[in-house]
Design a protein around this motif. Structure first.
Motif, PDB file in Angstrom:
ATOM      1  N   LYS A  89      85.067 157.145  97.159  1.00 51.51           N
ATOM      2  CA  LYS A  89      86.372 156.666  97.616  1.00 51.51           C
ATOM      3  C   LYS A  89      86.386 155.140  97.747  1.00 51.51           C
ATOM      4  N   GLU A  90      85.300 154.541  98.199  1.00 54.25           N
ATOM      5  CA  GLU A  90      85.243 153.091  98.394  1.00 54.25           C
ATOM      6  C   GLU A  90      85.207 152.334  97.066  1.00 54.25           C
ATOM      7  N   LEU A  91      84.620 152.945  96.043  1.00 52.13           N
ATOM      8  CA  LEU A  91      84.456 152.258  94.759  1.00 52.13           C
ATOM      9  C   LEU A  91      85.594 152.517  93.775  1.00 52.13           C
ATOM     10  N   GLN A  92      86.507 153.403  94.126  1.00 55.41           N
ATOM     11  CA  GLN A  92      87.602 153.714  93.199  1.00 55.41           C
ATOM     12  C   GLN A  92      88.532 152.519  93.058  1.00 55.41           C
ATOM     13  N   MET A  93      89.155 152.448  91.884  1.00 59.76           N
ATOM     14  CA  MET A  93      90.052 151.329  91.627  1.00 59.76           C
ATOM     15  C   MET A  93      91.310 151.454  92.484  1.00 59.76           C
ATOM     16  N   PRO A  94      91.938 150.320  92.810  1.00 64.10           N
ATOM     17  CA  PRO A  94      93.155 150.371  93.624  1.00 64.10           C
ATOM     18  C   PRO A  94      94.308 151.051  92.886  1.00 64.10           C
ATOM     19  N   TRP A 110      98.749 151.154  73.263  1.00 67.23           N
ATOM     20  CA  TRP A 110     100.121 151.299  73.754  1.00 67.23           C
ATOM     21  C   TRP A 110     100.210 152.426  74.779  1.00 67.23           C
ATOM     22  N   ARG A 111      99.545 153.545  74.486  1.00 69.19           N
ATOM     23  CA  ARG A 111      99.580 154.693  75.388  1.00 69.19           C
ATOM     24  C   ARG A 111      98.922 154.359  76.725  1.00 69.19           C
ATOM     25  N   GLU A 112      97.818 153.635  76.668  1.00 66.17           N
ATOM     26  CA  GLU A 112      97.127 153.292  77.906  1.00 66.17           C
ATOM     27  C   GLU A 112      97.851 152.182  78.665  1.00 66.17           C
ATOM     28  N   SER A 113      98.620 151.344  77.982  1.00 70.09           N
ATOM     29  CA  SER A 113      99.383 150.315  78.689  1.00 70.09           C
ATOM     30  C   SER A 113     100.548 150.922  79.454  1.00 70.09           C
ATOM     31  N   ASN A 114     101.060 152.065  79.012  1.00 74.28           N
ATOM     32  CA  ASN A 114     102.159 152.735  79.711  1.00 74.28           C
ATOM     33  C   ASN A 114     101.668 153.545  80.904  1.00 74.28           C
ATOM     34  N   GLY A 115     100.472 154.048  80.871  1.00 76.09           N
ATOM     35  CA  GLY A 115      99.928 154.820  81.981  1.00 76.09           C
ATOM     36  C   GLY A 115      98.453 155.091  81.752  1.00 76.09           C
ATOM     37  N   ASN A 116      97.675 155.026  82.803  1.00 76.24           N
ATOM     38  CA  ASN A 116      96.233 155.200  82.658  1.00 76.24           C
ATOM     39  C   ASN A 116      95.742 156.417  83.450  1.00 76.24           C
ATOM     40  N   GLY A 117      96.412 157.527  83.289  1.00 75.04           N
ATOM     41  CA  GLY A 117      96.064 158.742  84.032  1.00 75.04           C
ATOM     42  C   GLY A 117      94.670 159.258  83.734  1.00 75.04           C
ATOM     43  N   ALA A 118      94.261 159.222  82.469  1.00 76.14           N
ATOM     44  CA  ALA A 118      92.927 159.714  82.107  1.00 76.14           C
ATOM     45  C   ALA A 118      91.840 158.843  82.744  1.00 76.14           C
ATOM     46  N   TYR A 119      92.035 157.546  82.722  1.00 79.90           N
ATOM     47  CA  TYR A 119      91.046 156.653  83.323  1.00 79.90           C
ATOM     48  C   TYR A 119      91.001 156.851  84.837  1.00 79.90           C
ATOM     49  N   ARG A 120      92.157 157.028  85.466  1.00 80.70           N
ATOM     50  CA  ARG A 120      92.196 157.281  86.910  1.00 80.70           C
ATOM     51  C   ARG A 120      91.454 158.573  87.259  1.00 80.70           C
ATOM     52  N   PHE A 121      91.650 159.614  86.420  1.00 83.52           N
ATOM     53  CA  PHE A 121      90.981 160.888  86.651  1.00 83.52           C
ATOM     54  C   PHE A 121      89.465 160.723  86.577  1.00 83.52           C
ATOM     55  N   VAL A 122      88.978 160.045  85.529  1.00 86.52           N
ATOM     56  CA  VAL A 122      87.542 159.819  85.376  1.00 86.52           C
ATOM     57  C   VAL A 122      87.024 158.941  86.517  1.00 86.52           C
ATOM     58  N   ASN A 123      87.800 157.960  86.916  1.00 82.63           N
ATOM     59  CA  ASN A 123      87.418 157.070  88.006  1.00 82.63           C
ATOM     60  C   ASN A 123      87.275 157.840  89.319  1.00 82.63           C
ATOM     61  N   LYS A 124      88.184 158.778  89.581  1.00 84.86           N
ATOM     62  CA  LYS A 124      88.094 159.577  90.809  1.00 84.86           C
ATOM     63  C   LYS A 124      86.919 160.538  90.765  1.00 84.86           C
ATOM     64  N   MET A 125      86.600 161.049  89.580  1.00 80.58           N
ATOM     65  CA  MET A 125      85.486 161.996  89.454  1.00 80.58           C
ATOM     66  C   MET A 125      84.132 161.294  89.584  1.00 80.58           C
ATOM     67  N   VAL A 126      84.019 160.089  89.066  1.00 79.37           N
ATOM     68  CA  VAL A 126      82.734 159.405  88.993  1.00 79.37           C
ATOM     69  C   VAL A 126      82.445 158.577  90.236  1.00 79.37           C
TER      70      VAL A 126
END
Length: 180
Positions: A39-44, A20-36
């Motif tokens: 720029k070309e491979l990051q999710m939209p 439920w928490r991740e369906s409302n917002g995925n800030g933690a996943y976005r943060f990990v995605n930006k760190m790992v």
């Protein structure tokens, strides 16, 4: 067995909360995605995908297993509780992992069904009203039968026997062919 059941139910609730928490917002996943990722491979920006939300079984299982393993290692080394020292500790953390996974799928079912119900509620009302009106019209037609339809049916019944009088019977046709 009693404590494992409590742990399992708590894990299901924890899985529901995670999903439920991740369906409302995925800030933690976005943060990990930006760190790992570069720029070309990051999710939209419009993607709602997260660690658990909108994932298939294997990535979801891996994330939950790694999360539970990290928590077990923290508990093992920072507290006097020996998690990996007995069957009960390993069993409790395994049941927590399975319960969390089950909770995520249960939350997925509830969220998707609630969305479908919200979308379909107005169209279901319209369909029910339409079916109700069709039923009323059908009953009205049954009550007020057209005499023309009845007359046409009677004429068809009268026409069929006349055609049969002119035809030979099956016995006569077989005799004509020499089979009888």
């Amino acid at each position: 067995m009693g404590i494992e059941l409590v742990i399992f139910i708590t894990a299901i609730l924890f899985g529901i909360f995670l999903y439920w928490r991740e369906s409302n917002g995925n800030g933690a996943y976005r943060f990990v995605n930006k760190m790992v990722n570069s720029k070309e491979l990051q999710m939209p920006a419009q993607s709602k995908k997260g660690f658990i939300y909108q994932r298939s079984f294997i990535p979801r299982l891996l994330f939950i297993a790694i999360l539970v393993l990290i928590v077990a290692l923290v508990v093992e080394f920072l507290t006097p509780i020996s998690v990996f020292g007995s069957y009960n500790g390993i069993s409790a953390f395994a049941s927590f992992a399975v319960g969390t996974l089950l909770g995520t799928y249960l939350a997925n079912l509830v969220l998707k069904s609630s969305k479908v119900i919200e979308e379909q509620s107005e169209s279901l009302e319209d369909k029910f009203d339409n079916a109700f009106e069709k039923g009323k019209d059908f009953i009205h037609d049954l009550k007020n039968k057209d005499n023309k339809a009845v007359q046409e049916a009677k004429e068809e019944i009268k026409v069929e026997p006349e055609l049969k009088k002119n035809e030979k019977s099956a016995r006569d046709r077989l005799k004509d062919k020499g089979l009888m």
